[in-house]
Design a protein around this motif. Sequence first.
Motif, PDB file in Angstrom:
ATOM      1  N   ARG A   1      -3.942   2.018  16.298  1.00  0.00           N
ATOM      2  CA  ARG A   1      -3.613   2.621  14.877  1.00  0.00           C
ATOM      3  C   ARG A   1      -3.541   3.943  14.763  1.00  0.00           C
ATOM      4  O   ARG A   1      -4.690   4.609  15.247  1.00  0.00           O
TER       5      ARG A   1
ATOM      6  N   ARG B   1     -10.456  -7.584   6.553  1.00  0.00           N
ATOM      7  CA  ARG B   1      -9.162  -7.911   6.123  1.00  0.00           C
ATOM      8  C   ARG B   1      -8.371  -7.938   7.363  1.00  0.00           C
ATOM      9  O   ARG B   1      -6.933  -8.083   7.094  1.00  0.00           O
ATOM     10  N   PHE B   2      -8.554  -7.406   8.469  1.00  0.00           N
ATOM     11  CA  PHE B   2      -7.546  -7.510   9.567  1.00  0.00           C
ATOM     12  C   PHE B   2      -7.925  -8.626  10.577  1.00  0.00           C
ATOM     13  O   PHE B   2      -9.240  -8.946  10.756  1.00  0.00           O
TER      14      PHE B   2
ATOM     15  N   VAL C   1      -2.846  -8.117   7.778  1.00  0.00           N
ATOM     16  CA  VAL C   1      -3.691  -7.362   7.168  1.00  0.00           C
ATOM     17  C   VAL C   1      -3.544  -7.979   5.501  1.00  0.00           C
ATOM     18  O   VAL C   1      -2.478  -8.150   5.135  1.00  0.00           O
TER      19      VAL C   1
ATOM     20  N   ALA D   1      -3.768  -5.845   1.690  1.00  0.00           N
ATOM     21  CA  ALA D   1      -3.490  -4.591   2.175  1.00  0.00           C
ATOM     22  C   ALA D   1      -3.959  -3.389   1.352  1.00  0.00           C
ATOM     23  O   ALA D   1      -4.136  -3.699   0.074  1.00  0.00           O
TER      24      ALA D   1
ATOM     25  N   GLU E   1      -5.292   2.736   2.318  1.00  0.00           N
ATOM     26  CA  GLU E   1      -5.869   3.467   3.455  1.00  0.00           C
ATOM     27  C   GLU E   1      -5.253   2.713   4.732  1.00  0.00           C
ATOM     28  O   GLU E   1      -5.629   3.372   6.058  1.00  0.00           O
ATOM     29  N   ASP E   2      -4.515   1.539   4.745  1.00  0.00           N
ATOM     30  CA  ASP E   2      -4.234   0.957   5.925  1.00  0.00           C
ATOM     31  C   ASP E   2      -2.754   1.551   6.349  1.00  0.00           C
ATOM     32  O   ASP E   2      -2.427   1.009   7.472  1.00  0.00           O
TER      33      ASP E   2
ATOM     34  N   TYR F   1       1.280   1.546  13.549  1.00  0.00           N
ATOM     35  CA  TYR F   1       0.282   0.372  14.261  1.00  0.00           C
ATOM     36  C   TYR F   1       1.139   0.261  15.850  1.00  0.00           C
ATOM     37  O   TYR F   1       2.254  -0.071  15.818  1.00  0.00           O
TER      38      TYR F   1
END
Lengths: 113, 114
Positions: free
Chosen positions: B36, B64-65, B79, B82, B85-86, B90
């Motif tokens: 990422r 969360r991933f 995710v 989400a 900050e995600d 990717y």
Amino acid sequence: AQRVTQPEKLLSVFKGAPVELKCNYSYSGSPELFWYVQYSRQRLQLLLRHISRESIKGFTADLNKGETSFHLKKPFAQEEDSAMYYCALTPGRNSGGYQKVTFGTGTKLQVIP
Amino acid sequence: EAGVTQFPSHSVIEKGQTVTLRCDPISGHDNLYWYRRVMGKEIKFLLHFVKESKQDESGMPNNRFLAERTGGTYSTLKVQPAELEDSGVYFCASSQDGGRKTQYFGPGTRLLVL
């Protein structure tokens, strides 16, 4: 912890001028060092690796363990060299997780016609 | 030979929603990696599959991933939920079996969480 540092975010050179993209690393063992390149609208691809000791598209890079550096050089820049360049390392083969690549933040090379 | 493919190429979602990214490696490549790049920062390793097994997931940021590779072919990265900050790009990469094989990268999925 392993770390790769590329101090320049942007490097602009004129066509025909020499290029040097700087890369320093920190790692406690003997890593493998790489340069990856991403041309505009293309995917990230491997440019060269230090163990191969080869020249690709006129670029070379020498691993200097004393200075922990792996600078990328080309004697005469060409317009088609304009791209984003990433220095990267993986742990040595005898280390755990040796396929995990650690990247630098990248340097954008701009070759001015 | 087809390279590594990723779907979708772009995704825009709202905070709290779920997004699933897919990666199809080069046929025959047992190794599959997720990376990422968050805006302005370096490309960071997330995890590594060997066939369907997670070899190294030390780079996964939090629970969360969730990454899966059922059957050892394509992989998904979900995710949920989400967060802002995600947002980032990717990347997926694959390589043949063996320690020093070149990793081939996909074009990436640009994720924007609003």
